[in-house]
Design a protein around this motif. Sequence first.
Motif, PDB file in Angstrom:
ATOM      1  N   THR A  17      42.972  33.918  33.597  1.00  0.00           N
ATOM      2  CA  THR A  17      43.963  34.865  34.131  1.00  0.00           C
ATOM      3  C   THR A  17      43.829  36.185  33.392  1.00  0.00           C
ATOM      4  O   THR A  17      43.364  36.244  32.256  1.00  0.00           O
ATOM      5  N   LYS A  18      44.233  37.240  34.073  1.00  0.00           N
ATOM      6  CA  LYS A  18      44.287  38.545  33.446  1.00  0.00           C
ATOM      7  C   LYS A  18      45.510  39.307  33.951  1.00  0.00           C
ATOM      8  O   LYS A  18      45.670  39.504  35.154  1.00  0.00           O
ATOM      9  N   THR A  19      46.372  39.653  33.013  1.00  0.00           N
ATOM     10  CA  THR A  19      47.496  40.527  33.331  1.00  0.00           C
ATOM     11  C   THR A  19      47.273  41.836  32.596  1.00  0.00           C
ATOM     12  O   THR A  19      47.155  41.840  31.370  1.00  0.00           O
ATOM     13  N   TYR A  20      47.185  42.924  33.348  1.00  0.00           N
ATOM     14  CA  TYR A  20      46.980  44.232  32.716  1.00  0.00           C
ATOM     15  C   TYR A  20      48.271  44.702  32.055  1.00  0.00           C
ATOM     16  O   TYR A  20      49.361  44.206  32.363  1.00  0.00           O
ATOM     17  N   LYS A  21      48.140  45.712  31.192  1.00  0.00           N
ATOM     18  CA  LYS A  21      49.270  46.200  30.414  1.00  0.00           C
ATOM     19  C   LYS A  21      50.497  46.516  31.250  1.00  0.00           C
ATOM     20  O   LYS A  21      51.614  46.180  30.890  1.00  0.00           O
ATOM     21  N   GLN A  25      49.158  41.298  37.526  1.00  0.00           N
ATOM     22  CA  GLN A  25      48.284  40.141  37.319  1.00  0.00           C
ATOM     23  C   GLN A  25      47.093  40.231  38.265  1.00  0.00           C
ATOM     24  O   GLN A  25      47.210  39.952  39.461  1.00  0.00           O
ATOM     25  N   THR A  56      35.553  40.865  32.793  1.00  0.00           N
ATOM     26  CA  THR A  56      36.002  39.866  31.818  1.00  0.00           C
ATOM     27  C   THR A  56      34.824  39.018  31.352  1.00  0.00           C
ATOM     28  O   THR A  56      34.644  38.799  30.152  1.00  0.00           O
ATOM     29  N   LYS A  62      39.692  41.915  28.190  1.00  0.00           N
ATOM     30  CA  LYS A  62      40.098  40.733  27.423  1.00  0.00           C
ATOM     31  C   LYS A  62      40.902  39.791  28.308  1.00  0.00           C
ATOM     32  O   LYS A  62      41.871  40.198  28.936  1.00  0.00           O
ATOM     33  N   THR A  64      43.644  37.147  29.518  1.00  0.00           N
ATOM     34  CA  THR A  64      45.002  36.839  29.057  1.00  0.00           C
ATOM     35  C   THR A  64      45.082  35.359  28.699  1.00  0.00           C
ATOM     36  O   THR A  64      45.659  34.982  27.691  1.00  0.00           O
ATOM     37  N   SER A  65      44.498  34.499  29.547  1.00  0.00           N
ATOM     38  CA  SER A  65      44.373  33.076  29.204  1.00  0.00           C
ATOM     39  C   SER A  65      43.163  32.503  29.910  1.00  0.00           C
ATOM     40  O   SER A  65      42.600  33.121  30.813  1.00  0.00           O
TER      41      SER A  65
END
Length: 316
Positions: A17-21, A25, A56, A62, A64-65
Amino acid sequence: MPMEEHNKPIITIRGLTKTYKGGHQALKGIDLDIRQGEILALLGPNGAGKTTLISTICGLVKPTSGTVEVGGFDIVREYRKTRHLIGLVPQELTLGAFDLVSDTVRFSRGLFGMSKSEEKIDEILQDLSLMDKKDAMVNRLSGGMKRRVLIAKALAHEPRVLFLDEPTAGVDVELRKDMWKLVEKLRQSGVTIILTTHYIEEAEEIADRVGVISDGKLLVIDEKVNLMDSLGKKQLMVDLRTPISEIPSQLNEFDVELSADGQRLTYTFDTQSEKTGITKLLQAVSEAGLGLKDLNTSQSSLEDIFVNLVHNEHEH
Ligand SMILES: Nc1ncnc2c1ncn2[C@@H]1O[C@H](COP(=O)(O)OP(=O)(O)OP(=O)(O)O)[C@@H](O)[C@H]1O
Ligand SMILES: [Mg+2]
């Protein structure tokens, strides 16, 4: 290469998963194995998360998980090793304006600590038909040529995996075909290739497998041919000798449509079901007293499948 190693996926993605600042998501849990030596095409609408996924894996964004391994190495803990295995051609054109073509490729090779090899540089330039531009300044090149230089840079350190983020966006038809040939050639040399594209015919043309990403999720991934078989519908077109004004009652139980001119019946059937029902349909056509002029079949394209998938996803 030993058999087991050959069968092991070159890239393993689990629960990514990736959530930006800002809180968006962009990836919502991606699981994916990328096989050694395959050409994988990722399709998806704007903002689906394709570039985020690639960035990624390449270690530029980076996670997120979740985890990603390239060649058995973790992309976070063993970044230098994984990055070394990867070549990336980014979506945005990023080249120093005043560099010479050969210098910029040489520099990329040096960045990864590879031994100097003018032979290798020439080979790469040759493969990309850039030899006659070797001493040209990058900013004097056309957009398509610049894209080739980017590929040359990505290949300079002889990566095992090549990511092409929309390699043919804004590229003319001829150059696009050149690009396809090049991708095929690279694959033959053993490089695994992952490309994103908005051109469905591109996936149809060169990919072994196709994945569809929408709204941060991998909706499907399968062999291109399976995808077209399993999700595709086939149609049988029955051209009649004499036009009719309505579908005869004998055909009520079939999924048929009559064309506006009354001369063609179109029967849609599922390629997966055991019986297509064509024999029964033709029997019913004959019982209705209709004369046949011609029969044709068509299969839905990857484009139809893609539009359907993404459309359905958005309705949920
Ligand atoms: N650096 C960032 N910060 C915040 N949000 C971002 C960032 N990069 C991308 N996004 C958002 O994440 C989502 C996915 O973007 P991404 O670039 O991965 O999509 P894409 O599938 O590559 O789209 P396209 O086909 O337009 O290239 C989008 O909503 C985008 O606005
Ligand atoms: Mg993108």
